[in-house]
Design an enzyme around this catalytic site. Structure first.
Site, PDB file in Angstrom:
ATOM      1  N   GLU A  11       4.735  -1.109   0.842  1.00 40.15           N
ATOM      2  CA  GLU A  11       4.100  -2.241   0.147  1.00 40.15           C
ATOM      3  C   GLU A  11       3.231  -3.014   1.132  1.00 40.15           C
ATOM      4  O   GLU A  11       3.309  -4.244   1.239  1.00 40.15           O
ATOM      5  CB  GLU A  11       5.162  -3.153  -0.467  1.00 40.15           C
ATOM      6  CG  GLU A  11       6.150  -2.388  -1.331  1.00 40.15           C
ATOM      7  CD  GLU A  11       7.155  -3.276  -2.059  1.00 40.15           C
ATOM      8  OE1 GLU A  11       7.741  -4.157  -1.400  1.00 40.15           O
ATOM      9  OE2 GLU A  11       7.328  -3.095  -3.259  1.00 40.15           O
ATOM     10  N   CYS A  42      10.575  -9.399  -8.268  1.00 38.96           N
ATOM     11  CA  CYS A  42       9.992 -10.528  -7.543  1.00 38.96           C
ATOM     12  C   CYS A  42       8.773 -11.116  -8.250  1.00 38.96           C
ATOM     13  O   CYS A  42       8.557 -12.328  -8.228  1.00 38.96           O
ATOM     14  CB  CYS A  42       9.605 -10.094  -6.135  1.00 38.96           C
ATOM     15  SG  CYS A  42       8.668  -8.553  -6.102  1.00 38.96           S
TER      16      CYS A  42
END
Ligand SMILES: [Zn+2]
Length: 819
Positions: free
Chosen positions: A340, A424
């Protein structure tokens, strides 16, 4: 007035708490009314509570966030055990827990904290007793899960003997790796302060302070050393310092920053979480992009509060790196799905762009802070670009579906999801959208900064005590005309700094990574009470210093022609391509608006005339771009056929609200970059089913890989499965005679865990049975090419590709062709 009453109640509650509550180890300073920090950002934002948006762009979104997304996110937290985790920890503390099932992820708490923060912001401007009572109930559950000494972490408390595997045997032991103990607390601090400021209730703040006091007792000079494996604790502690005036929290935030870096301990010295170097020595944006932006934001906060220039030097250099080599035209950051993370310089693939929604939010937190430090509008240029494009693309128009990655091209494989295992992004959307009005204005001394344009009313208190009511009337972002009525409480001299966006000054984006293909000299104009004034632009602002009186009117006209943007030649993915932008909005072509539902085969000539058209009702009312494009397709002789067709582009943020299909931001301008529509084949028309794995559509999408590791298009993979036997089935539209297949393996040696498989074979369907074909060549497992086998022809309704993975390795497929 309501706000005043709330403030009064808040102060009363605070005083009562001070009388009633006596916390062991409490520092004197936390008992006092928070003192203003001695030092802070030179420029201060005008709080979101002082700005009331009544526009047609943000106000409806913020309302959907309040009425749909926040309740929906709470519901998902309930359904997914994120609240039950606290109940279980509370039961464990009382010795009443039988089933010691742990949360799936040790950071699940943070999702709930983020939604509480979002709810708090909405409560600040929109009282809602039912919502407030619900949050009060949640806070009681969180309080019950807190251990006596302040430790709060259900992933351990539920079963201290055998806590979550990422948590380590002892507290904090794996913090630098995966435990997220400090990360959860960082989000707790943000939520606790927001809720305290919104309601005056100290319930969540007391929980937060108890944890912060435990951190202060445990870590610091002469005590244990630590830094958060996932940053945000630094920002949270800085905010805790601002709210309480207790310097211990600021010192701890600084300690966490300075301790970060390689020290030989497990988990340190990794690029992934920016511990490869001391933070002040970092000059390039690397590693996990959300972690990075939270780190840079924390550095900005601590620099502002301490005056430490070394942090500012570092984040200034990192910003130069991002804007010159690592920023997408949509404002997205973090190109790579692997980790990521930020990619290498100029590594900005479109279809596989990761661009996590949280990273866009982090990018805006960071850029806003840089503006507050430097009073320069270029940071607002980046913030605005992200805000209107790669950030709000993260939530659907109805507020119930979310993107985790925000790619710039799609073959239809990307779809929004109502929630994620790692959730998230939705919580981050709730807290960010609720606070958007706080990014419109800022002030310093007798200077008022107008940063964003949106129809609104604001009640602004300048540092020098003057109050100014400012009303904006505008159709921004669809029209660049902005009328601002200035109502000071008394006539007097002060400065209004009006941001003249880079895009209105022939600068596509700061940093030089993108530029407009042409120069447009439609002048920006600025008038005060009907008279034009010269534009003396400094740091991106037209400064108007005069004696203001009630009812003075500023008129800003920002021309909004359609602009073609090109990227630096070093960005391979954008070569020979153009992106369209109008005002702050970046456009994309999406399947529902274009003939035959294809857009990836289009080519847009540089001289093709384009027009803008406002479409009320479409995608929540947007301005679209129309013109003619050339569609390319292969004929039966494999010759490229070109045909002119109508072309429509929509704002990028609004894509993927009408079902899956093709989308493209960077449109080819010449044949070399174009991708003619392949002819349908037996494989491309087949229904794909798989034994597991990700992106099955990639197997027959007719995208030609450049190599086995090519990640610029999509690929299919079975990761994390390793050493297993897996399969892919093609079910044909109708029975077909087939005698040859070609398979291109995905193999990411060097970055990932996929390798060409150990072996494979082809089976065909005969009635209800799968039978092996009689192959004429050996089944090849070579990389970087098609592995072709022919076999005795069979007439069948389906083929199966059976793959046995290498022991300890996974595998994937770029493309599987059938003849
Ligand atoms: Zn996220």
């Amino acid at each position: 007035m309501k706000i005043l009453i709330r403030l009064f109640l808040g102060i009363t509650a605070l005083l009562l708490c001070i009388v009633i509550i006596s916390r062991a180890g409490q520092d004197e300073t936390t008992k006092k009314r928070p003192a203003q920090p001695q030092r802070d950002y030179p420029v201060k934002p005008v709080p979101f509570t002082a700005v009331h948006l009544n526009d047609k762009f943000w106000a409806p979104r913020i309302e959907i966030n309040r009425t749909v997304t926040i309740p929906f996110a709470f519901q998902k937290c309930e359904e997914n055990g994120r609240i039950e985790n606290f109940n279980r920890a509370a039961a464990a503390l009382k010795g009443e827990l039988k089933d010691k099932k742990l949360p799936p992820y040790p950071f699940d708490d943070s999702d709930l904290y983020k939604v509480i923060e979002g709810a708090a912001y909405t409560l600040s401007v929109h009282p809602d007793p039912k919502l407030e009572a619900y949050v009060d109930g949640l806070i009681e559950k969180i309080a019950a899960a807190q251990e006596k000494d302040g430790y709060l972490y259900p992933a351990r408390t539920i079963n201290p003997e055998k806590p979550h595997p990422w948590a380590g045997a002892a507290r904090w032991e794996l913090e630098k790796v995966d435990s997220h103990e400090l990360y959860d607390l960082g989000h707790l601090y943000e939520a606790a302060i927001a809720y305290y400021q919104a309601t005056g209730k100290r319930s969540l703040l007391e929980i937060a302070l108890k944890t912060a006091d435990l951190l202060d007792k445990t870590f610091g000079p002469g005590k244990q050393s630590i830094w958060p494996g996932h940053e945000i604790t630094e920002m949270g502690l800085a905010r805790l310092y601002r709210a309480t005036g207790d310097e211990r929290y600021l010192k701890l935030a600084k300690f966490l920053l300075d301790a970060r870096g390689p020290d030989g301990a497990k988990g340190s010295g990794r690029i992934y979480n920016q511990s490869h170097l001391k933070v002040v020595d970092q000059t390039e944006a690397v590693g996990h992009a959300v972690r990075a932006t939270y780190l840079y934001s924390g550095m900005a906060d601590v620099a502002a509060l301490t005056g430490d220039l070394s942090y500012i030097n570092a984040i200034d250099k990192i910003w130069e790196n991002v804007t010159s080599a690592k920023l997408y035209i949509t404002g997205g950051i973090g190109a790579s799905g692997s980790g990521e993370a930020f990619g290498a310089n100029y590594e900005l693939p479109n279809m596989t762009a990761y661009n996590e929604t949280c990273a866009a939010i982090g990018n805006d937190y960071w850029n806003h802070r840089l503006f507050l430090l430097h009073a320069d509008a270029r940071y607002i240029d980046v913030m605005e670009r992200t805000l209107y494009n790669g950030l709000i693309s993260g939530v659907s128009l109805d507020g119930k579906l979310f993107f985790y990655p925000n790619p710039l091209e799609s073959n239809g494989q990307h779809q929004r999801s109502p929630w994620f295992g790692v959730a998230c992004c939705p919580g981050n959307i709730t807290r960010f959208l609720a606070s958007v009005p706080g990014y419109v204005y800022a002030q310093q001394g007798d200077k008022l900064y107008v940063n964003l344009f949106a129809a609104s009313t604001a009640d602004i208190k300048l540092d020098n005590g003057r109050r100014v009511k400012l009303v904006q009337e505008t159709r921004y972002p669809w029209d660049g005309g902005v009328k601002m009525t200035v109502d000071p409480d008394r006539s007097g001299a002060f400065t209004v700094n009006v941001r003249i966006p880079g895009w209105a000054r022939n600068e596509a984006a700061p940093g030089g990574l993108y530029r407009f293909i042409d120069r447009v000299d439609d002048a920006v104009t600025l008038k005060v009470n009907g008279s034009g004034i010269p534009l003396n632009i400094e740091k991106g602002y037209a400064s108007i210093n005069r004696t203001w009186k009630r009812g003075d009117v500023i008129e800003l006209a920002l021309p909004m022609p359609i602009r073609r943007v090109i990227a630096n030649e070093l960005v391979e993915a954008d070569r020979g391509r153009v992106a369209l932008q109008r005002g702050p909005i970046v456009y994309c072509a999406e399947w529902p608006d274009n003939p035959q539902g294809h857009v990836r085969n289009l080519m847009l000539a540089d001289n093709a005339k384009l027009t803008a058209e406002f479409k009320p009702g479409l995608l929540g009312s947007v301005t679209v771009i129309r013109g003619n494009a050339v569609a390319l397709a292969y004929d039966q002789h494999n010759k490229v056929i070109k045909s002119e067709q109508e072309f429509t582009a929509i704002p990028y943020y609004a894509w993927a609200n009408r079902g899956p299909g093709e989308m493209i931001v960077w449109i080819p301008t010449n044949e070399a970059a174009a991708r003619p529509l392949p002819r349908p084949t037996v494989a491309s028309m087949s229904k794909v089913t798989v034994s597991g794995g990700r992106n099955p559509r990639a197997i027959n999408d007719q995208a030609e890989p450049k190599s086995s590791e090519d990640a610029s298009n999509t690929y299919f993979h079975w990761w994390p499965r390793k050493g297993t036997t897996e399969w892919v089935d093609y079910t044909f539209e109708k029975s077909a005679a087939v005698s040859e297949v070609e398979v291109y393996w995905f193999d990411d040696t060097g970055h990932g865990e996929c390798r060409a498989p150990r072996s494979w074979r082809i089976l065909y369907k005969d009635g209800d049975q799968w039978k092996a074909v009689e192959n004429r060549e050996a089944y090849g497992v070579e990389k970087d090419r098609y592995n072709k086998i022919s076999f005795k022809p069979v007439t069948t309704s389906a083929l199966r590709l059976e793959v046995t993975l290498q022991p300890n390795w996974s595998a994937g497929i770029q493309e599987w062709k059938v003849k």
